[in-house]
Write an enzyme that holds these catalytic residues in place. Structure first.
Site, PDB file in Angstrom:
ATOM      1  N   LYS A  77      21.891 -41.473  27.839  1.00 47.56           N
ATOM      2  CA  LYS A  77      22.300 -41.077  29.196  1.00 47.56           C
ATOM      3  C   LYS A  77      22.033 -42.212  30.171  1.00 47.56           C
ATOM      4  CE  LYS A  77      18.036 -40.600  31.072  1.00 47.56           C
ATOM      5  NZ  LYS A  77      17.467 -41.335  32.186  1.00 47.56           N
TER       6      LYS A  77
ATOM      7  N   ASP B 183      14.432 -34.615  30.094  1.00 43.49           N
ATOM      8  CA  ASP B 183      15.801 -35.078  29.827  1.00 43.49           C
ATOM      9  C   ASP B 183      16.440 -34.395  28.619  1.00 43.49           C
ATOM     10  OD1 ASP B 183      15.733 -36.897  31.916  1.00 43.49           O
ATOM     11  OD2 ASP B 183      15.124 -38.581  30.640  1.00 43.49           O
TER      12      ASP B 183
HETATM   13  O1  C5P Z   1       9.388 -34.839  30.552  1.00 43.23           O
HETATM   14  P1  C5P Z   1       9.061 -36.202  30.004  1.00 43.23           P
HETATM   15  O2  C5P Z   1       7.986 -36.129  28.953  1.00 43.23           O
HETATM   16  O3  C5P Z   1      10.258 -36.961  29.560  1.00 43.23           O
HETATM   17  O4  C5P Z   1       8.454 -37.005  31.229  1.00 43.23           O
HETATM   18  C1  C5P Z   1       7.686 -38.164  31.024  1.00 43.23           C
HETATM   19  C2  C5P Z   1       6.826 -38.428  32.249  1.00 43.23           C
HETATM   20  O5  C5P Z   1       7.680 -38.813  33.337  1.00 43.23           O
HETATM   21  C3  C5P Z   1       6.057 -37.254  32.771  1.00 43.23           C
HETATM   22  O6  C5P Z   1       4.809 -37.137  32.109  1.00 43.23           O
HETATM   23  C4  C5P Z   1       5.862 -37.630  34.248  1.00 43.23           C
HETATM   24  O7  C5P Z   1       4.832 -38.561  34.394  1.00 43.23           O
HETATM   25  C5  C5P Z   1       7.165 -38.333  34.563  1.00 43.23           C
HETATM   26  N1  C5P Z   1       8.151 -37.414  35.165  1.00 43.23           N
HETATM   27  C6  C5P Z   1       7.953 -36.981  36.463  1.00 43.23           C
HETATM   28  N2  C5P Z   1       8.840 -36.123  37.043  1.00 43.23           N
HETATM   29  C7  C5P Z   1       9.957 -35.723  36.361  1.00 43.23           C
HETATM   30  C8  C5P Z   1      10.205 -36.169  35.057  1.00 43.23           C
HETATM   31  C9  C5P Z   1       9.281 -37.021  34.473  1.00 43.23           C
HETATM   32  O8  C5P Z   1       6.952 -37.351  37.098  1.00 43.23           O
HETATM   33  N3  C5P Z   1      10.793 -34.869  36.956  1.00 43.23           N
END
Ligand code: C5P
Length: 310
Positions: free
Chosen positions: A14, A142
């Site tokens: 993406k 994502d």
């Molecule tokens: O959800 P995912 O594990 O992909 O997100 C990785 C990190 O990115 C999270 O631990 C957070 O620190 C940051 N993040 C965030 N806000 C979001 C998505 C991700 O702060 N909406």
């Protein structure tokens, strides 16, 4: 036992055409987002085979940097499906990677989306859309988009999705960097920069200009409307990305932004020919570790090999 000896699912990378970052939720640590995702034609293939215990192998680009144990989101995704009442059992997972690793293009999330869809098909769990979405969102912000594909607006953590009306084909050039950037580190850097400025962070919203441009299939207007709030944080952590952005813009790209949390830089071109020009200039400049071309939008995670019924 399953009727299928193996299932292969293809999932796309993406790019975020727009990524507006709102305030950080102190309880969850997540930031409120308003983002426009587009799935692009760089793919990982994930194959699942019933097995006595879990295992995972990775081949292809950047394979050496991908964990091959339960830290891998695809492993966790398959295990989550197996834990459901109607779920199956352990699987052997093999991933063929073409999506840049740790590049801000949702490579790990795409593998998780593929593993969810694959395990569902393998075990015949027939997950309804909301259960699949819930499992996906639990695995990462994502992952739901990687299941859905196309072009979509994401709110909340980026996991509440509404498909967007988008006409036309978009030509992309991606400049890769050999040093990855950690997503939490980039969000933390943005928080630090905002605190330093004493900035009040408003509730995020996608721009109407971008939505109108997508609806009209007006690529130059899409290029002008591209925006990523994480870009300044990614540049602060990897200042060399500024030169990459300059080179793409000098070649006449319609727009250029850091993709997601970076370090990949995404350029929108007006045609295949211009995409080639931008790719050649980026390659010649030596600023990028690799340069890839792709088009979007493409489909989300989908089965490409259902196996033969036993
Ligand atoms: O959800 P995912 O594990 O992909 O997100 C990785 C990190 O990115 C999270 O631990 C957070 O620190 C940051 N993040 C965030 N806000 C979001 C998505 C991700 O702060 N909406």
């Amino acid at each position: 036992m399953s009727r299928h000896p193996s299932v292969t699912v293809r999932a796309a990378a993406k790019v975020n055409l727009e990524l507006v970052v709102g305030p950080r939720d102190e309880t969850t640590g997540y930031h409120e987002l308003a983002t426009v995702f587009q799935a692009v034609s760089l793919y990982d293939d994930v194959t699942l085979v019933p097995a006595d215990s879990y295992s995972l192998t990775v081949t292809g680009r950047g394979a050496a940097d991908v964990p091959t144990d339960e830290r891998n989101l695809a492993w966790r995704a398959a295990a989550r499906v197996a834990q459901l009442d109607s779920g199956g059992g352990p699987v052997g997972i093999s991933i063929t990677k073409d999506i840049p690793v740790a590049g801000g293009m949702a490579g790990g999330s795409a593998d998780a989306a593929a593993a969810l869809v694959g395990a569902d098909a393998l075990w015949g769990t027939r997950l309804d859309r909301s259960t699949l979405h819930g499992l996906a969102a639990d695995l990462g912000a994502d992952v739901p988009f990687c299941v859905l594909g196309g072009t979509a607006v994401g709110t909340g953590r980026g996991d509440e999705l509404v498909p967007a009306m988008a006409r036309g084909v978009y030509h992309w050039v991606f400049a890769l960097s050999d040093q990855g950037l950690s997503t939490p580190a980039v969000f933390a850097e943005l928080d630090r920069l905002r605190a330093e400025r004493g900035e009040t962070v408003a509730a995020p919203q996608v721009s109407q200009d971008l939505m109108a441009a997508l609806l009209a299939g007006d690529a130059p207007a899409v290029g002008r409307a591209m925006r990523n709030d994480l870009q300044e944080a990614a540049l602060s952590l990897q200042p060399g990305l500024a030169e990459t952005l300059d080179i793409g813009r000098e070649c006449g790209a319609l727009g250029g932004i850091v993709s997601g949390s970076g370090p990949t830089v995404a350029f929108l071109a007006e045609s295949t020919e211009q995409a080639l020009d931008v790719a050649v200039a980026l390659t010649a400049s030596g600023v990028a570790s690799d340069v890839r071309r792709a088009t979007g939008p493409v489909a989300g995670a989908r089965i490409v090999h259902p196996g033969k019924e036993q």
